[in-house]
Design a protein around this motif. Structure first.
Motif, PDB file in Angstrom:
ATOM      1  N   GLU A  12       0.832  -1.210   0.000  1.00  0.00           N
ATOM      2  CA  GLU A  12       0.000   0.000   0.000  1.00  0.00           C
ATOM      3  C   GLU A  12       0.860   1.252   0.000  1.00  0.00           C
ATOM      4  O   GLU A  12       0.570   2.212  -0.706  1.00  0.00           O
ATOM      5  CB  GLU A  12      -0.901   0.012   1.230  1.00  0.00           C
ATOM      6  CG  GLU A  12      -2.115  -0.857   1.112  1.00  0.00           C
ATOM      7  CD  GLU A  12      -3.038  -0.685   2.293  1.00  0.00           C
ATOM      8  OE1 GLU A  12      -3.359   0.471   2.634  1.00  0.00           O
ATOM      9  OE2 GLU A  12      -3.435  -1.701   2.871  1.00  0.00           O
ATOM     10  N   LYS A  13       1.905   1.232   0.806  1.00  0.00           N
ATOM     11  CA  LYS A  13       2.774   2.397   0.908  1.00  0.00           C
ATOM     12  C   LYS A  13       3.399   2.745  -0.442  1.00  0.00           C
ATOM     13  O   LYS A  13       3.389   3.904  -0.868  1.00  0.00           O
ATOM     14  CB  LYS A  13       3.880   2.128   1.937  1.00  0.00           C
ATOM     15  CG  LYS A  13       4.859   3.259   2.105  1.00  0.00           C
ATOM     16  CD  LYS A  13       5.928   2.903   3.122  1.00  0.00           C
ATOM     17  CE  LYS A  13       6.946   4.000   3.240  1.00  0.00           C
ATOM     18  NZ  LYS A  13       8.002   3.678   4.190  1.00  0.00           N
ATOM     19  N   VAL A  14       3.941   1.745  -1.116  1.00  0.00           N
ATOM     20  CA  VAL A  14       4.604   1.983  -2.403  1.00  0.00           C
ATOM     21  C   VAL A  14       3.586   2.393  -3.469  1.00  0.00           C
ATOM     22  O   VAL A  14       3.870   3.241  -4.310  1.00  0.00           O
ATOM     23  CB  VAL A  14       5.405   0.740  -2.835  1.00  0.00           C
ATOM     24  CG1 VAL A  14       5.953   0.903  -4.228  1.00  0.00           C
ATOM     25  CG2 VAL A  14       6.539   0.487  -1.860  1.00  0.00           C
ATOM     26  N   THR A  15       2.384   1.814  -3.419  1.00  0.00           N
ATOM     27  CA  THR A  15       1.351   2.186  -4.379  1.00  0.00           C
ATOM     28  C   THR A  15       0.976   3.660  -4.238  1.00  0.00           C
ATOM     29  O   THR A  15       0.779   4.355  -5.238  1.00  0.00           O
ATOM     30  CB  THR A  15       0.100   1.300  -4.186  1.00  0.00           C
ATOM     31  OG1 THR A  15       0.491  -0.067  -4.253  1.00  0.00           O
ATOM     32  CG2 THR A  15      -0.926   1.574  -5.257  1.00  0.00           C
ATOM     33  N   ILE A  52      15.857  -2.421   0.777  1.00  0.00           N
ATOM     34  CA  ILE A  52      14.861  -1.829  -0.106  1.00  0.00           C
ATOM     35  C   ILE A  52      15.412  -0.536  -0.678  1.00  0.00           C
ATOM     36  O   ILE A  52      16.022   0.263   0.031  1.00  0.00           O
ATOM     37  CB  ILE A  52      13.565  -1.534   0.667  1.00  0.00           C
ATOM     38  CG1 ILE A  52      13.001  -2.833   1.230  1.00  0.00           C
ATOM     39  CG2 ILE A  52      12.547  -0.841  -0.213  1.00  0.00           C
ATOM     40  CD1 ILE A  52      11.905  -2.626   2.217  1.00  0.00           C
ATOM     41  N   ALA A  53      15.193  -0.335  -1.970  1.00  0.00           N
ATOM     42  CA  ALA A  53      15.600   0.910  -2.634  1.00  0.00           C
ATOM     43  C   ALA A  53      14.347   1.647  -3.083  1.00  0.00           C
ATOM     44  O   ALA A  53      13.502   1.080  -3.783  1.00  0.00           O
ATOM     45  CB  ALA A  53      16.483   0.605  -3.829  1.00  0.00           C
ATOM     46  N   TYR A  54      14.222   2.896  -2.652  1.00  0.00           N
ATOM     47  CA  TYR A  54      13.146   3.773  -3.124  1.00  0.00           C
ATOM     48  C   TYR A  54      13.761   4.670  -4.186  1.00  0.00           C
ATOM     49  O   TYR A  54      14.663   5.454  -3.906  1.00  0.00           O
ATOM     50  CB  TYR A  54      12.564   4.598  -1.981  1.00  0.00           C
ATOM     51  CG  TYR A  54      11.842   3.756  -0.958  1.00  0.00           C
ATOM     52  CD1 TYR A  54      10.612   3.193  -1.252  1.00  0.00           C
ATOM     53  CD2 TYR A  54      12.386   3.508   0.292  1.00  0.00           C
ATOM     54  CE1 TYR A  54       9.936   2.408  -0.325  1.00  0.00           C
ATOM     55  CE2 TYR A  54      11.731   2.732   1.223  1.00  0.00           C
ATOM     56  CZ  TYR A  54      10.504   2.196   0.905  1.00  0.00           C
ATOM     57  OH  TYR A  54       9.844   1.422   1.827  1.00  0.00           O
ATOM     58  N   VAL A  55      13.250   4.552  -5.409  1.00  0.00           N
ATOM     59  CA  VAL A  55      13.829   5.240  -6.563  1.00  0.00           C
ATOM     60  C   VAL A  55      12.854   6.307  -7.050  1.00  0.00           C
ATOM     61  O   VAL A  55      11.694   6.004  -7.344  1.00  0.00           O
ATOM     62  CB  VAL A  55      14.129   4.241  -7.703  1.00  0.00           C
ATOM     63  CG1 VAL A  55      14.738   4.942  -8.890  1.00  0.00           C
ATOM     64  CG2 VAL A  55      15.045   3.134  -7.208  1.00  0.00           C
ATOM     65  N   THR A  56      13.332   7.552  -7.135  1.00  0.00           N
ATOM     66  CA  THR A  56      12.521   8.650  -7.656  1.00  0.00           C
ATOM     67  C   THR A  56      12.839   8.829  -9.131  1.00  0.00           C
ATOM     68  O   THR A  56      13.991   9.006  -9.514  1.00  0.00           O
ATOM     69  CB  THR A  56      12.832   9.959  -6.897  1.00  0.00           C
ATOM     70  OG1 THR A  56      12.659   9.735  -5.501  1.00  0.00           O
ATOM     71  CG2 THR A  56      11.914  11.073  -7.354  1.00  0.00           C
ATOM     72  N   MET A  57      11.786   8.781  -9.956  1.00  0.00           N
ATOM     73  CA  MET A  57      11.935   8.913 -11.397  1.00  0.00           C
ATOM     74  C   MET A  57      11.377  10.260 -11.857  1.00  0.00           C
ATOM     75  O   MET A  57      10.540  10.849 -11.189  1.00  0.00           O
ATOM     76  CB  MET A  57      11.188   7.787 -12.116  1.00  0.00           C
ATOM     77  CG  MET A  57      11.590   6.398 -11.693  1.00  0.00           C
ATOM     78  SD  MET A  57      13.276   5.997 -12.066  1.00  0.00           S
ATOM     79  CE  MET A  57      13.148   5.566 -13.770  1.00  0.00           C
ATOM     80  N   GLU A  58      11.867  10.737 -13.010  1.00  0.00           N
ATOM     81  CA  GLU A  58      11.376  12.000 -13.561  1.00  0.00           C
ATOM     82  C   GLU A  58       9.983  11.825 -14.155  1.00  0.00           C
ATOM     83  O   GLU A  58       9.106  12.652 -13.955  1.00  0.00           O
ATOM     84  CB  GLU A  58      12.339  12.495 -14.636  1.00  0.00           C
ATOM     85  CG  GLU A  58      12.056  13.906 -15.088  1.00  0.00           C
ATOM     86  CD  GLU A  58      13.131  14.410 -16.022  1.00  0.00           C
ATOM     87  OE1 GLU A  58      12.831  15.364 -16.751  1.00  0.00           O
ATOM     88  OE2 GLU A  58      14.245  13.870 -16.031  1.00  0.00           O
ATOM     89  N   LYS A  59       9.772  10.727 -14.888  1.00  0.00           N
ATOM     90  CA  LYS A  59       8.485  10.426 -15.513  1.00  0.00           C
ATOM     91  C   LYS A  59       7.944   9.146 -14.903  1.00  0.00           C
ATOM     92  O   LYS A  59       8.712   8.286 -14.465  1.00  0.00           O
ATOM     93  CB  LYS A  59       8.659  10.220 -17.021  1.00  0.00           C
ATOM     94  CG  LYS A  59       9.228  11.398 -17.750  1.00  0.00           C
ATOM     95  CD  LYS A  59       9.469  11.032 -19.201  1.00  0.00           C
ATOM     96  CE  LYS A  59      10.229  12.123 -19.916  1.00  0.00           C
ATOM     97  NZ  LYS A  59      10.616  11.718 -21.271  1.00  0.00           N
TER      98      LYS A  59
END
Length: 95
Positions: A14-17, A79-86
């Motif tokens: 849920e958190k990742v969604t 766990i890796a949280y990855v921020t993407m541009e798109k």
């Protein structure tokens, strides 16, 4: 360690969604991986360059199991949280 073998799988919680609305995606990664290796791997697999990578190491947790209620431990995960541009959308990963 090859570029493809860093990412174990994509997180589905849920958190990742909820975070995916802000273009932040969660991946399970190997214990020996670091931010640079995760960045290269995500770029190779999904074809987009990540803006930012945060890594969290979850400790192993005790659980009860069996008839005697002996205590066993779940393996700790990285766990890796990855921020993407798109947004990634419905992109299928290259294998």
């Amino acid at each position: 360690m090859s570029t493809k073998s860093v990412i174990i799988g994509k997180m589905v919680t849920e958190k990742v969604t909820k975070m995916e609305k802000n273009n932040v995606y969660g991946f399970y990664v190997t214990e020996k991986s670091n931010k640079d290796k995760v960045k290269e791997s995500v770029e190779y697999v999904y074809g987009q360059k990540p803006l930012k990578v945060n890594i969290v190491k979850r400790p192993k947790t005790p659980r009860r199991a069996g008839k005697q209620r002996r205590e066993i431990y779940d393996a700790g995960k990285k766990i890796a949280y990855v921020t993407m541009e798109k947004p990634l959308g419905k992109i299928v990963a290259r294998s």
